[in-house]
Scaffold this active site. Sequence first.
Site, PDB file in Angstrom:
ATOM      1  N   HIS A   1      -4.096  -5.521   1.314  1.00 43.92           N
ATOM      2  CA  HIS A   1      -3.239  -5.537   2.344  1.00 43.92           C
ATOM      3  C   HIS A   1      -3.210  -7.246   3.034  1.00 43.92           C
ATOM      4  O   HIS A   1      -3.934  -7.764   3.636  1.00 43.92           O
ATOM      5  CB  HIS A   1      -3.900  -4.780   3.747  1.00 43.92           C
ATOM      6  CG  HIS A   1      -3.480  -3.435   3.561  1.00 43.92           C
ATOM      7  ND1 HIS A   1      -2.529  -2.819   4.006  1.00 43.92           N
ATOM      8  CD2 HIS A   1      -4.330  -2.573   3.076  1.00 43.92           C
ATOM      9  CE1 HIS A   1      -2.404  -1.428   3.918  1.00 43.92           C
ATOM     10  NE2 HIS A   1      -3.773  -1.146   3.118  1.00 43.92           N
TER      11      HIS A   1
ATOM     12  N   GLU B   1      -1.136  -8.550   5.192  1.00 44.71           N
ATOM     13  CA  GLU B   1      -1.232  -8.519   6.830  1.00 44.71           C
ATOM     14  C   GLU B   1      -2.460  -8.573   7.556  1.00 44.71           C
ATOM     15  O   GLU B   1      -2.351  -8.504   8.698  1.00 44.71           O
ATOM     16  CB  GLU B   1      -0.002  -7.554   7.163  1.00 44.71           C
ATOM     17  CG  GLU B   1      -0.427  -6.062   7.310  1.00 44.71           C
ATOM     18  CD  GLU B   1      -0.859  -5.383   5.834  1.00 44.71           C
ATOM     19  OE1 GLU B   1      -0.304  -5.821   4.864  1.00 44.71           O
ATOM     20  OE2 GLU B   1      -0.990  -4.081   5.915  1.00 44.71           O
TER      21      GLU B   1
ATOM     22  N   CYS C   1       0.887  -1.064  -0.113  1.00 37.81           N
ATOM     23  CA  CYS C   1       0.065   0.050  -0.045  1.00 37.81           C
ATOM     24  C   CYS C   1       0.809   1.383  -0.133  1.00 37.81           C
ATOM     25  O   CYS C   1       1.577   1.799  -0.912  1.00 37.81           O
ATOM     26  CB  CYS C   1      -0.928  -0.229   1.107  1.00 37.81           C
ATOM     27  SG  CYS C   1      -2.206   1.184   0.915  1.00 37.81           S
TER      28      CYS C   1
END
Lengths: 86, 230
Positions: free
Chosen positions: B203, B205, B86
């Site tokens: 994302h 994570e 990002c």
Amino acid sequence: MSRYRVSVHIVPRKGILDPQGKAVADALHTLGFGDVQDARIGRHVVLDVAAPTPDAAGDSVRKMCDRLLANPVTEDYEIARVEGLP
Amino acid sequence: MKFGVVTFPGSNCDYDAFRTVVDVLGEHAVYLWHKDHDLQNVDVVIRPGGFAYGDYLRAGAIARFSPIMQEVAAHARRGGPVLAVCNGFQIACEAGLLPGALLRNASLSFLGQTVRVRVENADSMFTNRYADGQVLSMPIAHGEGRFTADNETLDRLEGEGRVLFRYVNARGALDAESNPNGSARAIAGIVSAEGNVMGLMPHPERAVESLLGSNDGLGIFQSMLARVSA
């Protein structure tokens, strides 16, 4: 060493979709400004720089554009004005 | 294996990344502050999402000059793995670690939603735990995620198998509606020519445990682990 005020225009490169410009062009059409064929939204940066000559001030700002102020992948810039400061 | 999580004031996925490494992967992690000049001998650098220096001028434009980014760039030049997610992707492009740029979403809106991406090349440091064509579910959260590059660059990325992820629909097919930000050729993630720096807008994570709604992102971390410890 003199002082100069250097103005730079930075705009999205032609051919790169500029959604802000497109939204503004559409709004202008809605207002009846049918003569608008294209709009691109960029930024206007004004820098006061110390330099020996106006050309040197412009050259320095071009280097700043190449390194930071403009993105060479997506934007074009032009020095719009160099004026001497008292 | 030791992961370094780069943190700027405004980073907001640093803890997610740290937690993924330590609690889910069971590996070591340290935070790397943006003013630091030392990578603390980490094997892998994660540049997580969020914001940096207000993202003034352009997202990532100023962050790339931070002290830690000079070290990250040197690590990348040595062939060290870098996962740039990002805002990290935006910084990596500004720093010239990856080609192209990330511009305002075509809709002009900030997008926070779950998207589907398709694995375009499962033979990479970041995707070797997936299968080609596998469809993953991951969140996006960005205002500037429209990947843009000239046609020559896009052709080269595709020709060299460097497009790792594309936005697709639930059936794994490309369509305009499933390309949330208007990215060129629906590109969501790319890798550097040397194969050690990946930029990704979604994302991973935030998608590492079923409790989070998806654990599809974990494979990226496991892929790095498999490749680097091998």
